[in-house]
Design a protein around this motif. Structure first.
Motif, mmCIF file in Angstrom:
data_model
loop_
_atom_site.group_PDB
_atom_site.id
_atom_site.type_symbol
_atom_site.label_atom_id
_atom_site.label_comp_id
_atom_site.label_asym_id
_atom_site.label_seq_id
_atom_site.Cartn_x
_atom_site.Cartn_y
_atom_site.Cartn_z
ATOM 1 N N GLY A 1 0.319 7.736 -4.477
ATOM 2 C CA GLY A 1 -0.415 8.840 -5.070
ATOM 3 C C GLY A 1 -1.917 8.681 -4.995
ATOM 4 O O GLY A 1 -2.639 9.113 -5.890
ATOM 5 N N GLY A 2 -2.397 8.045 -3.924
ATOM 6 C CA GLY A 2 -3.833 7.857 -3.755
ATOM 7 C C GLY A 2 -4.408 6.722 -4.583
ATOM 8 O O GLY A 2 -5.628 6.596 -4.705
ATOM 9 N N ARG A 3 -3.548 5.890 -5.140
ATOM 10 C CA ARG A 3 -4.018 4.773 -5.971
ATOM 11 C C ARG A 3 -3.318 3.479 -5.589
ATOM 12 O O ARG A 3 -2.170 3.481 -5.156
ATOM 13 C CB ARG A 3 -3.707 5.048 -7.441
ATOM 14 C CG ARG A 3 -4.430 6.238 -7.977
ATOM 15 C CD ARG A 3 -4.125 6.418 -9.414
ATOM 16 N NE ARG A 3 -4.937 7.530 -9.909
ATOM 17 C CZ ARG A 3 -4.912 7.962 -11.123
ATOM 18 N NH1 ARG A 3 -4.128 7.401 -12.005
ATOM 19 N NH2 ARG A 3 -5.670 8.964 -11.486
ATOM 20 N N ASP A 4 -4.034 2.386 -5.787
ATOM 21 C CA ASP A 4 -3.420 1.071 -5.639
ATOM 22 C C ASP A 4 -2.573 0.797 -6.872
ATOM 23 O O ASP A 4 -2.971 1.134 -7.994
ATOM 24 C CB ASP A 4 -4.494 -0.026 -5.530
ATOM 25 C CG ASP A 4 -5.234 0.041 -4.206
ATOM 26 O OD1 ASP A 4 -4.564 0.228 -3.176
ATOM 27 O OD2 ASP A 4 -6.471 -0.108 -4.216
ATOM 28 N N ILE A 5 -1.406 0.209 -6.668
ATOM 29 C CA ILE A 5 -0.579 -0.220 -7.791
ATOM 30 C C ILE A 5 -0.174 -1.666 -7.560
ATOM 31 O O ILE A 5 -0.186 -2.153 -6.428
ATOM 32 C CB ILE A 5 0.678 0.667 -7.976
ATOM 33 C CG1 ILE A 5 1.596 0.566 -6.756
ATOM 34 C CG2 ILE A 5 0.297 2.100 -8.263
ATOM 35 C CD1 ILE A 5 2.959 1.194 -6.977
ATOM 36 N N VAL A 6 0.154 -2.350 -8.619
ATOM 37 C CA VAL A 6 0.612 -3.733 -8.542
ATOM 38 C C VAL A 6 2.022 -3.787 -9.111
ATOM 39 O O VAL A 6 2.277 -3.268 -10.199
ATOM 40 C CB VAL A 6 -0.316 -4.676 -9.335
ATOM 41 C CG1 VAL A 6 0.217 -6.088 -9.327
ATOM 42 C CG2 VAL A 6 -1.730 -4.629 -8.771
ATOM 43 N N ARG A 7 2.928 -4.393 -8.354
ATOM 44 C CA ARG A 7 4.312 -4.550 -8.806
ATOM 45 C C ARG A 7 4.607 -6.040 -8.953
ATOM 46 O O ARG A 7 4.537 -6.785 -7.980
ATOM 47 C CB ARG A 7 5.281 -3.978 -7.784
ATOM 48 C CG ARG A 7 5.242 -2.499 -7.666
ATOM 49 C CD ARG A 7 6.308 -2.075 -6.675
ATOM 50 N NE ARG A 7 6.395 -0.644 -6.609
ATOM 51 C CZ ARG A 7 6.772 0.011 -5.526
ATOM 52 N NH1 ARG A 7 7.102 -0.619 -4.430
ATOM 53 N NH2 ARG A 7 6.845 1.322 -5.545
#
Length: 125
Positions: free
Chosen positions: A8-14
């Motif tokens: 969604g246009g954002r960096d995420i951390v899993r």
């Protein structure tokens, strides 16, 4: 362990836990037995006006669809090659879903089935 993704246009951390029981106890993914019923020959006919990409465009690096058509637009659609998207394995995955007009009105009993571990969480054998 951490995984960095773009959604969604954002960096995420899993966060990932290599010792998690769902990973260490993974028994594989069952599949339907092959049958010629689900290998279909057809002809590709392009749209007069290009249509926007649906499945595959929502997640970077995700690709779906058959190989390019042969001469005269001939294609073979082998449903046995159908594989599960990540959301079949966890409720925490992001998966693009096809629009309603891309869904078939029949149950396709070919390719991968629901993973064994998901049956257990749904109260099925």
């Amino acid at each position: 362990m951490l995984e960095v993704a773009w959604r969604g246009g954002r960096d995420i951390v899993r966060p990932r836990r290599p010792d998690h029981p769902l990973r260490t106890g993974f028994r594989g993914t069952p599949a339907y037995p092959p049958t010629l019923r689900w290998v279909l020959d057809g002809r590709y006919v392009p749209f007069d006006v290009p249509r926007p990409t649906t499945v595959g465009a929502a997640v970077e690096g995700l690709a779906h669809g058959p190989a390019a058509p042969a001469a005269q637009g001939r294609v073979t659609l082998d449903f046995h090659r159908a594989t599960n998207l990540p959301c079949a394995y966890t409720d925490f995955a992001t998966c693009p879903l096809p629009p309603v007009e891309n869904r078939l009105p029949v149950a396709v009993e070919a390719g991968e089935k629901l993973p064994y571990e998901r049956h257990a969480s749904a109260g099925q054998p």
